[in-house]
Write a protein that holds these residues in place. Structure first.
Motif, PDB file in Angstrom:
ATOM      1  N   LYS A 244      26.031  26.388   1.483  1.00 14.30           N
ATOM      2  CA  LYS A 244      25.924  27.308   2.613  1.00 14.30           C
ATOM      3  C   LYS A 244      26.859  26.892   3.747  1.00 14.30           C
ATOM      4  N   ARG A 245      26.913  25.584   4.002  1.00 14.11           N
ATOM      5  CA  ARG A 245      27.818  25.096   5.042  1.00 14.11           C
ATOM      6  C   ARG A 245      29.268  25.363   4.643  1.00 14.11           C
ATOM      7  N   LEU A 246      29.595  25.107   3.395  1.00 15.09           N
ATOM      8  CA  LEU A 246      30.945  25.346   2.908  1.00 15.09           C
ATOM      9  C   LEU A 246      31.286  26.836   2.941  1.00 15.09           C
ATOM     10  N   PHE A 247      30.303  27.660   2.634  1.00 17.18           N
ATOM     11  CA  PHE A 247      30.484  29.109   2.651  1.00 17.18           C
ATOM     12  C   PHE A 247      30.871  29.589   4.039  1.00 17.18           C
ATOM     13  N   PHE A 248      30.128  29.139   5.065  1.00 18.74           N
ATOM     14  CA  PHE A 248      30.417  29.577   6.431  1.00 18.74           C
ATOM     15  C   PHE A 248      31.731  28.982   6.944  1.00 18.74           C
ATOM     16  N   VAL A 249      32.021  27.747   6.565  1.00 14.69           N
ATOM     17  CA  VAL A 249      33.294  27.160   6.954  1.00 14.69           C
ATOM     18  C   VAL A 249      34.449  27.940   6.323  1.00 14.69           C
ATOM     19  N   GLY A 250      34.263  28.335   5.061  1.00 12.12           N
ATOM     20  CA  GLY A 250      35.276  29.140   4.398  1.00 12.12           C
ATOM     21  C   GLY A 250      35.499  30.468   5.104  1.00 12.12           C
TER      22      GLY A 250
END
Length: 260
Positions: A239-245
């Protein structure tokens, strides 16, 4: 610089390298977070070819990578039953939007989309995530699809607001990626139909030879590598990687729009 300048001056190897690198990178991002291939491809190819032409060579790798993502999981049947209003809206919005890639200012559209994605990503990273109530979900789903279709028609990018909408449904990691694959597959088919209706696939409008073939293996290789990386990331990390992406894609789109 445009496509004709490069191919006409001799260094065709340079163009091959650019196209391969673009689709390899875009495929890698897509494999990790489930999105980004059309967004990055359209933006990075803008310097060497017109937007409508870039969208045309994007159709095949986009469709096949999205179809792969759509079928890669056990939740497809339940997602189709739940998300069919979204897909119906995407098709309607793409086919009947009053603006398209050949009529809308690309820089303005890119900047607006980028700003919206930045705001949404920051909300997801630092505040309570958005949530869609189950009551009225079909109506909100269809509305989100219509808006996504209209933006797809104008920019060739399938991200907004479909991606924030799907994320707000609180799907699990692999379900979200599969739902994105479903939505993007439908968007790709709808964009193909819109471009075909506008004559973008007429003889003489498309590049020929390797440039129609090279993007597909590059994108597939990138997606495969990205999926391997995603398999090593937990639910919270994803989820963190998703939003950073999303944040990085938004910054890129905003900068591209401002500099256009």
């Amino acid at each position: 610089m445009n496509l004709n300048d490069i191919t006409g001056s001799g260094p065709e190897t340079l163009l091959m390298g650019i196209v391969a690198a673009v689709f390899l990178l875009a495929g890698l991002v897509k494999g990790v977070v489930g999105l980004g291939l059309p967004t990055l491809s359209m933006g990075l190819l803008a310097g060497v070819m017109p937007p409508a032409q870039a969208a045309a060579i994007l159709i095949l790798p986009s469709f096949l990578t999205n179809a792969w993502q759509m079928w890669d999981g056990a939740a497809l049947a339940s997602l189709v039953r739940r998300l069919w209003p979204l897909q119906l809206g995407v098709v309607a919005g793409t086919l009947w939007a009053p603006v398209s890639l050949v009529t809308l200012d690309v820089g303005l559209a890119s900047a607006g989309l980028g700003a919206a994605l930045i705001v949404y990503a920051l909300l997801g990273l630092f505040a309570m995530p958005l949530a869609i109530p189950q009551r009225g979900e079909r109506v909100s789903s269809f509305a989100a699809g219509l808006a996504t279709g209209a933006i797809t028609s104008a920019t060739g990018v399938f991200v907004f607001p479909a991606v924030p909408y799907l994320q707000a449904l609180s799907l699990k990691k692999d379900e979200l990626v599969q739902a994105l694959g479903l939505s993007f597959t439908v968007s790709t088919v709808a964009l193909f139909l819109r471009l075909a209706l506008e004559g973008s696939f007429a003889v003489g409008r498309l590049p020929s030879g390797w440039i129609l073939v090279l993007p597909l293996p590059a994108a597939l290789l990138g997606v495969a590598a990205g999926q391997m990386l995603r398999g090593r990331v937990g639910e919270k990390g994803f989820k963190r990687l998703f939003f950073v992406g999303l944040l990085l894609i938004g910054i890129y789109m905003l900068a591209r729009g401002v500099m256009h």
